[in-house]
Design a protein around this motif. Structure first.
Motif, short mmCIF file in Angstrom:
data_model
loop_
_atom_site.label_atom_id
_atom_site.label_comp_id
_atom_site.label_asym_id
_atom_site.label_seq_id
_atom_site.Cartn_x
_atom_site.Cartn_y
_atom_site.Cartn_z
N ILE A 255 64.57 89.03 26.20
CA ILE A 255 63.15 88.99 25.86
C ILE A 255 62.36 88.30 26.97
O ILE A 255 61.26 88.73 27.34
CB ILE A 255 62.93 88.27 24.51
CG1 ILE A 255 63.52 89.11 23.37
CG2 ILE A 255 61.45 88.00 24.26
CD1 ILE A 255 63.52 88.41 22.02
N THR A 256 62.93 87.23 27.53
CA THR A 256 62.27 86.54 28.64
C THR A 256 62.07 87.48 29.82
O THR A 256 60.98 87.55 30.40
CB THR A 256 63.09 85.33 29.08
OG1 THR A 256 63.32 84.46 27.97
CG2 THR A 256 62.37 84.55 30.16
N ALA A 257 63.12 88.21 30.19
CA ALA A 257 63.02 89.13 31.32
C ALA A 257 61.95 90.19 31.08
O ALA A 257 61.17 90.52 31.98
CB ALA A 257 64.38 89.80 31.57
N VAL A 258 61.89 90.70 29.86
CA VAL A 258 60.92 91.75 29.53
C VAL A 258 59.49 91.22 29.55
O VAL A 258 58.59 91.81 30.16
CB VAL A 258 61.24 92.36 28.15
CG1 VAL A 258 60.13 93.31 27.71
CG2 VAL A 258 62.57 93.11 28.21
N GLN A 300 67.74 76.61 28.94
CA GLN A 300 67.07 77.11 27.74
C GLN A 300 65.64 76.60 27.66
O GLN A 300 64.72 77.34 27.28
CB GLN A 300 67.87 76.69 26.51
CG GLN A 300 69.29 77.25 26.50
CD GLN A 300 70.14 76.64 25.39
OE1 GLN A 300 69.61 76.09 24.44
NE2 GLN A 300 71.45 76.73 25.53
N ILE A 301 65.44 75.34 28.01
CA ILE A 301 64.08 74.79 28.00
C ILE A 301 63.21 75.51 29.01
O ILE A 301 62.05 75.87 28.73
CB ILE A 301 64.13 73.28 28.30
CG1 ILE A 301 64.86 72.54 27.19
CG2 ILE A 301 62.72 72.72 28.49
CD1 ILE A 301 65.12 71.07 27.48
N ALA A 302 63.76 75.75 30.21
CA ALA A 302 63.00 76.44 31.26
C ALA A 302 62.64 77.85 30.82
O ALA A 302 61.51 78.32 31.05
CB ALA A 302 63.80 76.47 32.55
N GLN A 303 63.57 78.56 30.17
CA GLN A 303 63.29 79.91 29.69
C GLN A 303 62.18 79.88 28.64
O GLN A 303 61.30 80.77 28.63
CB GLN A 303 64.54 80.54 29.11
CG GLN A 303 65.57 80.94 30.17
CD GLN A 303 66.72 81.72 29.56
OE1 GLN A 303 66.59 82.31 28.50
NE2 GLN A 303 67.84 81.75 30.26
N ALA A 304 62.21 78.90 27.76
CA ALA A 304 61.17 78.79 26.73
C ALA A 304 59.80 78.58 27.37
O ALA A 304 58.80 79.19 26.96
CB ALA A 304 61.50 77.64 25.78
N VAL A 308 56.51 81.16 27.10
CA VAL A 308 55.18 80.75 26.63
C VAL A 308 54.12 81.04 27.69
O VAL A 308 53.04 81.56 27.38
CB VAL A 308 55.19 79.25 26.27
CG1 VAL A 308 53.77 78.76 25.98
CG2 VAL A 308 56.09 78.99 25.07
N ALA A 309 54.44 80.74 28.94
CA ALA A 309 53.49 81.00 30.03
C ALA A 309 53.18 82.48 30.15
O ALA A 309 52.02 82.89 30.31
CB ALA A 309 54.04 80.46 31.34
N ALA A 310 54.22 83.32 30.05
CA ALA A 310 54.03 84.76 30.18
C ALA A 310 53.21 85.32 29.01
O ALA A 310 52.34 86.17 29.19
CB ALA A 310 55.38 85.46 30.27
N VAL A 311 53.49 84.86 27.80
CA VAL A 311 52.75 85.34 26.63
C VAL A 311 51.30 84.91 26.70
O VAL A 311 50.39 85.69 26.38
CB VAL A 311 53.42 84.83 25.33
CG1 VAL A 311 52.53 85.12 24.13
CG2 VAL A 311 54.79 85.48 25.14
N CYS A 312 51.05 83.66 27.13
CA CYS A 312 49.66 83.20 27.27
C CYS A 312 48.91 84.02 28.32
O CYS A 312 47.75 84.38 28.12
CB CYS A 312 49.64 81.73 27.67
SG CYS A 312 50.14 80.60 26.34
#
Length: 320
Positions: A255-258, A300-304, A308-312
């Motif tokens: 999901i992060t990659a996408v 995991q923290i970095a991915q989270a 959040v940054a990408a969604v914002c």
């Protein structure tokens, strides 16, 4: 002149922000790469590049299925469990030959995808609920079939995991071929256009007479198949079947990659190139933290934070 410059400033800022939103993932990859070149010993070496490419291959393959699901305004949380199920099936059927075991493992992933797609398309269950149920059930079934780690001792699987063609690992070649196939499907086929239309507005797609149910089922079957292939490749590389840990949190990485790659969670758009760059970014981020002796929990923290940054950023783009 000053008044004209003031009028242009907001436009220029908006354009700059739009460029960062569209191509920020590539900038992130470049920055991380340069940071590692400067700060990480022995980063610039053929062996390290080969290792990074091999490690990113399963993440990219899973992300290819995830981007199709998200493109329809859905999601597939079962991909990690499908990887675990595929490794269990590999171990159980390896005695019949490696290719029989691989086919059975991929078929197992497709069955899970069919169940996901049927729940979503035919019964109307929300994608997050349907795939969450299969995430739990799939991991449980994998552990029933193979309760503990088991070595995979087979020359064919070993060759798949560590072999290469003209210096390029099989895992990387398979990931590249699947990427090209998915990109062609999305951009050049009727199915791809239907997929994007459904993600843009499922109701409008139904009114237009598009085969919405069929497309959704195929999307999740493909996602399951790709996750199973990733599980097969990971098993071949590790020379072991471990349904307890294989694929754990893979849905987060995919999901992060996408999302980082620019595909909106609202559907209607699929960015394959961005997804590839997003997978590379996640791998470089993980490798950077590991090489500098930071614990895995920081990854995991970095991915989270990245999600959040990408969604914002995507939300701001949507507002404009």
């Amino acid at each position: 002149m000053t008044e004209l410059a003031l009028r242009r400033t907001p436009v220029d800022r908006e354009r700059l922000l739009r460029l960062l939103q569209e191509y920020g993932v590539y900038l992130g990859v470049a920055v991380l790469f340069l940071v590692n070149v400067v700060l990480t010993p022995h980063f610039v070496s053929a062996e390290n590049f080969r290792t990074q490419a091999v490690q990113v291959a399963p993440v990219l393959i899973v992300a290819l299925g995830m981007v199709l699901a998200i493109g329809t305004e859905g999601v597939d949380l079962s991909v990690g469990s499908v990887m675990a199920l595929s490794t269990s099936l590999i171990s159980l059927y390896l005695g019949y030959g490696p290719w029989i075991a691989v086919v059975v493992a991929v078929l197992g992933g497709m069955v899970v995808g069919l169940a996901n797609g049927s729940l979503i398309a035919l019964i109307g269950v929300q994608p997050i609920v349907a795939t969450l149920a299969l995430m739990v059930a799939g991991r449980g079934l994998a552990l029933v079939l193979l309760p503990q780690l088991k070595d995979v001792r087979d020359p064919g699987m070993a060759a798949l995991g560590s072999g290469d063609l003209l210096g390029l690992p099989y895992l990387v070649l398979i990931a590249a071929a699947l990427t090209l196939a998915v990109a062609f499907t999305v951009r050049r086929t009727t199915f791809g256009r239907q997929l994007l239309a459904i993600g843009d507005s499922r109701r409008a797609a139904q009114l237009a007479g598009l085969p919405v149910r069929r497309v959704l089922i195929i999307v999740y079957v493909v996602s399951g198949a790709l996750a199973a292939i990733a599980g097969v490749l990971a098993t071949a590389r590790l020379t072991a079947s471990d349904p307890t840990s294989l694929g754990t949190l893979m849905e987060l990485s995919a999901i992060t990659a996408v999302v980082v790659g620019g595909t909106p969670l609202s559907g209607g758009r699929v960015r394959i190139g961005g997804t590839v760059a997003g997978a590379v970014l996640i791998q470089l981020l993980t490798a950077t933290l590991i090489k500098h002796d930071l614990p895995p929990s920081w990854t995991q923290i970095a991915q989270a934070v990245v999600i959040v940054a990408a969604v914002c950023a995507a939300r701001e783009r949507g507002k404009r």
